[in-house]
Design an enzyme around this catalytic site. Structure first.
Site, PDB file in Angstrom:
ATOM      1  N   ASP A 340       0.852  -1.186   0.000  1.00 51.02           N
ATOM      2  CA  ASP A 340       0.000   0.000   0.000  1.00 51.02           C
ATOM      3  C   ASP A 340       0.896   1.248   0.000  1.00 51.02           C
ATOM      4  O   ASP A 340       2.107   1.169   0.226  1.00 51.02           O
ATOM      5  CB  ASP A 340      -0.955  -0.018   1.196  1.00 51.02           C
ATOM      6  CG  ASP A 340      -2.201   0.824   0.942  1.00 51.02           C
ATOM      7  OD1 ASP A 340      -2.184   1.652   0.009  1.00 51.02           O
ATOM      8  OD2 ASP A 340      -3.193   0.666   1.681  1.00 51.02           O
ATOM      9  N   GLU A 536     -10.029   7.387   4.104  1.00 47.55           N
ATOM     10  CA  GLU A 536      -9.012   6.906   5.035  1.00 47.55           C
ATOM     11  C   GLU A 536      -8.299   8.077   5.707  1.00 47.55           C
ATOM     12  O   GLU A 536      -8.153   9.138   5.141  1.00 47.55           O
ATOM     13  CB  GLU A 536      -7.989   6.052   4.271  1.00 47.55           C
ATOM     14  CG  GLU A 536      -7.509   6.730   2.988  1.00 47.55           C
ATOM     15  CD  GLU A 536      -6.321   6.059   2.318  1.00 47.55           C
ATOM     16  OE1 GLU A 536      -5.679   5.232   2.950  1.00 47.55           O
ATOM     17  OE2 GLU A 536      -6.057   6.395   1.156  1.00 47.55           O
TER      18      GLU A 536
HETATM   19  C1  BGC Z   1      -5.184   3.047   0.346  1.00 45.83           C
HETATM   20  C2  BGC Z   1      -5.458   1.995  -0.693  1.00 45.83           C
HETATM   21  C3  BGC Z   1      -5.306   2.568  -2.071  1.00 45.83           C
HETATM   22  C4  BGC Z   1      -3.944   3.199  -2.225  1.00 45.83           C
HETATM   23  C5  BGC Z   1      -3.710   3.824  -3.586  1.00 45.83           C
HETATM   24  C6  BGC Z   1      -3.902   3.777   0.077  1.00 45.83           C
HETATM   25  O1  BGC Z   1      -3.735   4.857   0.926  1.00 45.83           O
HETATM   26  O2  BGC Z   1      -5.135   2.445   1.618  1.00 45.83           O
HETATM   27  O3  BGC Z   1      -6.746   1.465  -0.511  1.00 45.83           O
HETATM   28  O4  BGC Z   1      -5.503   1.564  -3.030  1.00 45.83           O
HETATM   29  O5  BGC Z   1      -3.797   4.199  -1.251  1.00 45.83           O
HETATM   30  O6  BGC Z   1      -4.395   5.009  -3.757  1.00 45.83           O
HETATM   31  C1  BGC Z   2      -3.848   7.867  -0.916  1.00 42.89           C
HETATM   32  C2  BGC Z   2      -3.705   8.372  -2.266  1.00 42.89           C
HETATM   33  C3  BGC Z   2      -3.680   9.874  -2.176  1.00 42.89           C
HETATM   34  C4  BGC Z   2      -2.552  10.312  -1.257  1.00 42.89           C
HETATM   35  C5  BGC Z   2      -2.541  11.778  -1.053  1.00 42.89           C
HETATM   36  C6  BGC Z   2      -2.665   8.292  -0.103  1.00 42.89           C
HETATM   37  O1  BGC Z   2      -2.694   7.744   1.162  1.00 42.89           O
HETATM   38  O2  BGC Z   2      -3.974   6.488  -0.983  1.00 42.89           O
HETATM   39  O3  BGC Z   2      -4.723   7.884  -3.068  1.00 42.89           O
HETATM   40  O4  BGC Z   2      -3.521  10.440  -3.422  1.00 42.89           O
HETATM   41  O5  BGC Z   2      -2.602   9.673  -0.028  1.00 42.89           O
HETATM   42  O6  BGC Z   2      -1.444  12.164  -0.273  1.00 42.89           O
END
Ligand code: BGC
Ligand code: BGC
Length: 656
Positions: A340, A536
């Site tokens: 991740d 998240e």
């Molecule tokens: C999330 C994932 C996601 C990835 C890519 C992460 O922060 O936990 O679910 O697929 O970012 O954007």
């Molecule tokens: C997420 C990404 C997002 C990024 C932004 C990550 O945790 O998964 O999808 O673009 O944070 O900083």
């Protein structure tokens, strides 16, 4: 490919776990879990693992020898630089196509809220152009190198949601309420078509989290607190995305690679902390949190994303036991594990730019969005010094090439892509509208107020009535689903628009005011409110009492009651919340979750358009009071306001 049997041979595995730096934490956990899992002795923690609790790979499963020979040949020709490049995934904002040629990079992603040219309004043609540039750069055979095609991954978690104009399906929690696997397969198929139409090959979905503490900000990405529902709908989505079997994935250009995520236990963290610690027994981990992996592996899901979370204090990204011994060996997963977003940096001794631990534990491709230059440099050094075994690198590369081969990427990229007219196509919107309609859960319908008569005077109010942000939630064009502009919702219909259209077509009248007063002669008020978007990291809450976040709806409902106008509440939320007072003040109450782009679905149900009746049932237990922070159907003492599976039907008064 791999079939899995629920087997319980009695073979105990005892694995020595020596982790000096974590000792204090481990000891604290041991005090809690005394005697049950672990023995603490003289600076060594011995955790008794029980691999027999996990389903075993079916021995009949075989790899295709022709494909494997082809992969062998490729690997034999690859330089170490090419191999480490394959194991590296970079972000489109932080890389240029030429970097793929120079560093042999195997994969790109666009994160939430990341678009070609950093422009949210990018057209499908812009996405295709960038995909083609990356593809051309990856396959360039300059300097006689191999030119292995790139694989691009995206978070299409409720449709191809980073792309303006794409169909936005209900978030998973709503699909859990609809609990219609055939429809979820249709959603997967439509999503795959829209993704493939923009030149992208791989979707980071389905989320197989079994959310157990709804304070978690990703609860809406979970289909249900019930592992059976998660497993059945997760399978259904994989079949829709990848096709019914591997030959469809290879031959049909309208399929994409799916990802089972986040392995494992992401929904079980203490207090619902995002990226927190799932402090459960191995049995609970295997039987509750891993059930969806058993079944999606059976349906050939090709990639698994490791979770940010920990299991009993130990981060998944460094967990060789779970990633390698269990997932790959015991369960027989033969695709690849993707890390991740920078999750590897959270391991002791690791940084964004360096993490042999994650690779050694079994992560095959590292998501290193920004700092990939340093990461490639360090990984090369670590392989040369023996810190990472050459055999581990070859295994990772073999898995990545296997998936690329199975997805047809090594051969058939020239096949015609689905036409861009499929993005937001009326046929896909019809599927989304049906899914949204079926996701609505009727919790209360006093005096049979529903269905409403469209030929009446309807007052519509509440900040969710004409609010596409609230209706579609997070992972919508932007990452958090906030700060979007109206043009980012091209093609979407608000709930208000849907109500207006339905009422107008029957000669009724709609009066709308988000916060104003109702006309005295209104026959009914539809009050639409709920949570504002989050994803998240930002969506975790300390408690679930809605009125403490927003008390206005309570006052509005009280005022309407005083006026003698009956009210129907449509509640938009990413999880059940404590709304007992609001429910008390309303004649009817509908949990609408995050229904997506097709707001007309709400009117379909409220007015029983074409005889539609409510179908949804609760995928999560609904709490009475603030104290019920952790509330699940299999609790020993289970006293929810509404139990899992609850959902009323109306008595249809007439047909339209
Ligand atoms: C999330 C994932 C996601 C990835 C890519 C992460 O922060 O936990 O679910 O697929 O970012 O954007
Ligand atoms: C997420 C990404 C997002 C990024 C932004 C990550 O945790 O998964 O999808 O673009 O944070 O900083």
């Amino acid at each position: 490919m791999i079939a899995i049997n629920q087997v319980s041979s009695l073979r105990d595995g005892v694995v020595q776990y020596f982790e000096a730096s974590r000792l204090i934490r481990v000891v604290a956990y041991l005090v809690l879990f005394v005697g049950s899992q672990s023995i603490y002795a003289a600076g060594t923690t011995t955790i008794i693992f029980q691999p027999e609790l996990w389903p075993q790979a079916d021995q009949r499963a075989v790899l295709d020898p022709v494909e494997e020979a082809r992969i062998d040949q490729l690997i034999a020709q690859m330089t170490l630089e090419e191999k480490v490049g394959q194991m590296t995934q970079v972000e489109i904002k932080f890389s240029k196509p030429a970097d793929l040629t120079k560093y042999h990079i195997g994969s790109v992603l666009n994160g939430g809220g990341s678009w070609p040219n950093n422009n949210a309004m990018s057209r499908p043609e812009d996405w295709i152009e960038l995909a083609d540039e990356y593809y051309a750069a990856s396959t360039s055979k300059k300097k006689g190198r191999l030119g292995i095609p790139v694989i691009w991954g995206t978070d299409g978690v409720h449709g191809h949601n980073n792309v303006v104009g794409a169909t936005l399906f209900p978030h998973n929690i709503g699909l859990g309420a609809g609990n219609n696997p055939e429809l979820v397969t249709a959603i997967g198929r439509a999503t795959a078509i829209e993704i493939a139409a923009t030149g992208i090959d791989w979707n980071f979905a389905p989320t197989l989290a079994v959310a157990r503490d709804d304070r978690w900000g990703r609860t809406y990405e979970s289909y249900s607190e019930d592992p059976q529902i998660v497993a059945s709908l997760g399978d259904a989505l994989v079949i829709g995305l990848q096709g019914a079997d591997l030959s469809e994935l290879r031959d049909d250009p309208a399929t994409v690679v799916a990802t089972a995520k986040h392995f494992v236990g992401d929904g079980g963290t203490l207090a619902g902390d995002d990226q927190g610690d799932t402090f459960t027994s191995e049995r609970t981990l295997a039987e509750r949190h891993a059930l969806g992996y058993v079944t999606t592996l059976n349906n050939d899901v090709q990639t698994v994303m490791a979770s940010y979370s920990s299991w009993r204090g130990y981060k998944l990204h460094g967990n060789e036991y779970l990633l390698t011994t269990i997932l790959k060996q015991r369960m027989g997963f033969d695709g690849f594990v993707i890390g991740d977003w920078n999750a590897h940096e959270q391991l002791d001794g690791c940084s964004k730019e360096s993490c042999s631990l994650a690779i050694n534990a079994g992560v095959d491709m590292i998501m290193v969005p920004e700092d990939w230059r340093g990461f490639i440099r360090n990984t090369l050094r670590q392989v040369r010094s023996g810190e990472i075994a050459q055999s581990r690198v070859d295994d990772a590369v073999r898995r990545i090439l296997r998936v690329k081969l199975r997805a047809g990427l090594l051969d058939q990229r020239s096949l015609p892509r689905p036409d861009v007219s499929w993005i937001g196509h009326p046929q896909h919107r019809a599927i989304a509208r049906q899914a949204a309609r079926e996701s609505l859960v009727l919790l209360k319908n006093a005096a049979d107020i529903l269905p409403l008569d469209p030929n009446s005077k309807v007052f519509v109010t509440g900040d969710g009535a004409d609010n596409l942000e609230m209706q579609t939630g997070g992972w919508t064009v932007s990452w958090q689903g906030t700060d979007n502009k109206p043009e980012h919702y091209r093609g979407s219909t608000s709930i208000l628009q849907g109500i207006k259209a339905e009422v107008a077509s029957h000669g009724g009248e709609v009066v709308f005011s988000a916060s104003g007063e109702a006309p005295k002669d209104a026959d009914v008020a539809i009050v639409i409110f709920g949570e504002t978007p989050y994803v998240e990291m930002k969506g975790d809450r300390e408690h679930l009492v809605f009125s403490r976040f927003n008390s206005r709806p309570l006052r509005q409902l009280a005022a309407l009651r005083k006026q003698g106008i009956p009210t129907v509440v449509v509640f938009l939320s990413g999880r059940p919340m404590v709304v007992s007072d609001e429910i008390e003040l309303a004649e009817a109450f509908i949990a609408a979750w995050l229904p997506g782009s097709e707001g007309a679905a709400i009117a379909d149900a409220l007015f029983a358009r074409d005889g539609f009746n409510f179908k949804g049932t609760l995928p999560f237990s609904w709490p009475h009071t603030e104290q019920q922070k952790v509330l699940n159907f299999d609790d020993e003492f289970y006293m929810p306001k509404y139990p899992l599976g609850y959902g009323l039907r109306t008595r249809l008064k007439r047909s339209h």
